[in-house]
Design a protein around this motif. Sequence first.
Motif: not given
Length: 288
Positions: A59, A63-65, A82, A84
Motif C-alpha cells: 500500500t 492505496e494498493d500499489c 498504482d 489498478q
Amino acid sequence: MKRKIVICITGLVVLLFGGCGSRQSGLSYIGADKAKQLALNALAITMDQTEAIQADLTTYNGEDCYLVEIIVAGQSYQYNIDAQTGAIVGSNFSSPILPAQDTVASGNTGSDSSSNVPAGGTSGSGMANNNIMASSSKSMIAIEEAKAAVLSHAGLTEEEVTFVKSELEYEDGRQVYELEFYTSDYREYDYEIDAYTGELVGFDYDAEHFALPQAADGAAITADEAKKLALSKVPGASADDIREFESDYDHGRMEYEGEIIYNGKKYEFEIDGSNGQFLSWEEESVLR
C-alpha cells in the motif's frame, strides 16, 4: 412503524457491506509483470539490462500499489505503481541512469554497453587511484578478470594458489566480487573488488596459520624498521601517516601492530619482530 425503520436500516447496512465486499472481490489489478514493465519504461531500459528486479503488492498513501525495485549498475531504483491504473505514484533513487550518449561524451568511446568486458581490456597491473583494473564502462567486469587482477596485486600466479571463494555480492550500495584464496604454505588472501570499476574495496592478508622460519639470534628488527617495512607497501605515505603503532609479545615472539591512513585508504598490519615477515595486512576504503 419502529419495526419497519429497524428493518430498513438493517437492510441498508447489509447492502452497504455487501456492496463493499463485491467491489473488493471484483478489483482488477494490472499484475506484477505489468508493473515491472512500467517501471522499466520509466527508466528507459530493458529487462536484460537489469541485475535484479522484483515487484511486491503493498500500500502507498492508503492505496494498493506495486513496489517495484530495480538494480542497475549497482544502483537501486524503486517505483510505487498504482495496482489498478498503472500510474506511477512515487519513486525513490539516488541518481538517474545516464543515456548512452552521455557515456560516450564522457570519454568512454569505442565500448559496447552490452559487453561484459570494459573498454581497453585488463592490464592486470598497477594500483593507480586505488584501482587494480582501469575501467570507465558501466558494464560489469568478468570474474576471471577480477581473479587475474588480484593475483597480480598479490604477486602470485594461478598455479600458486587455490581459490576457495569467488562470488558476486551486493554490499554497501554496490556490487563487489568477493575473492578468497590461499597458497601452499597456507597464507590467506581476501579481496573485495568493485564489479564495475575494478576498484580495490577491501584486502586482507593473513599469515597466522603457517610456520614462519625462525630468525637467527640478534636478527630481531626494531620498531623503526617495522614502520619502514609497512610504509614501503604504501607508496607516497610517510611516517606522519602512521596513526597507530604498538609492540606486543604474542605467540612467543615480538610483534608490531599498526595502522596507516593515506589517500582515502586505511592499512592495518602485523609484523613479526623476529624476522620482519608480515603476519597480516588489510586494506579498505575510508571516508575522507
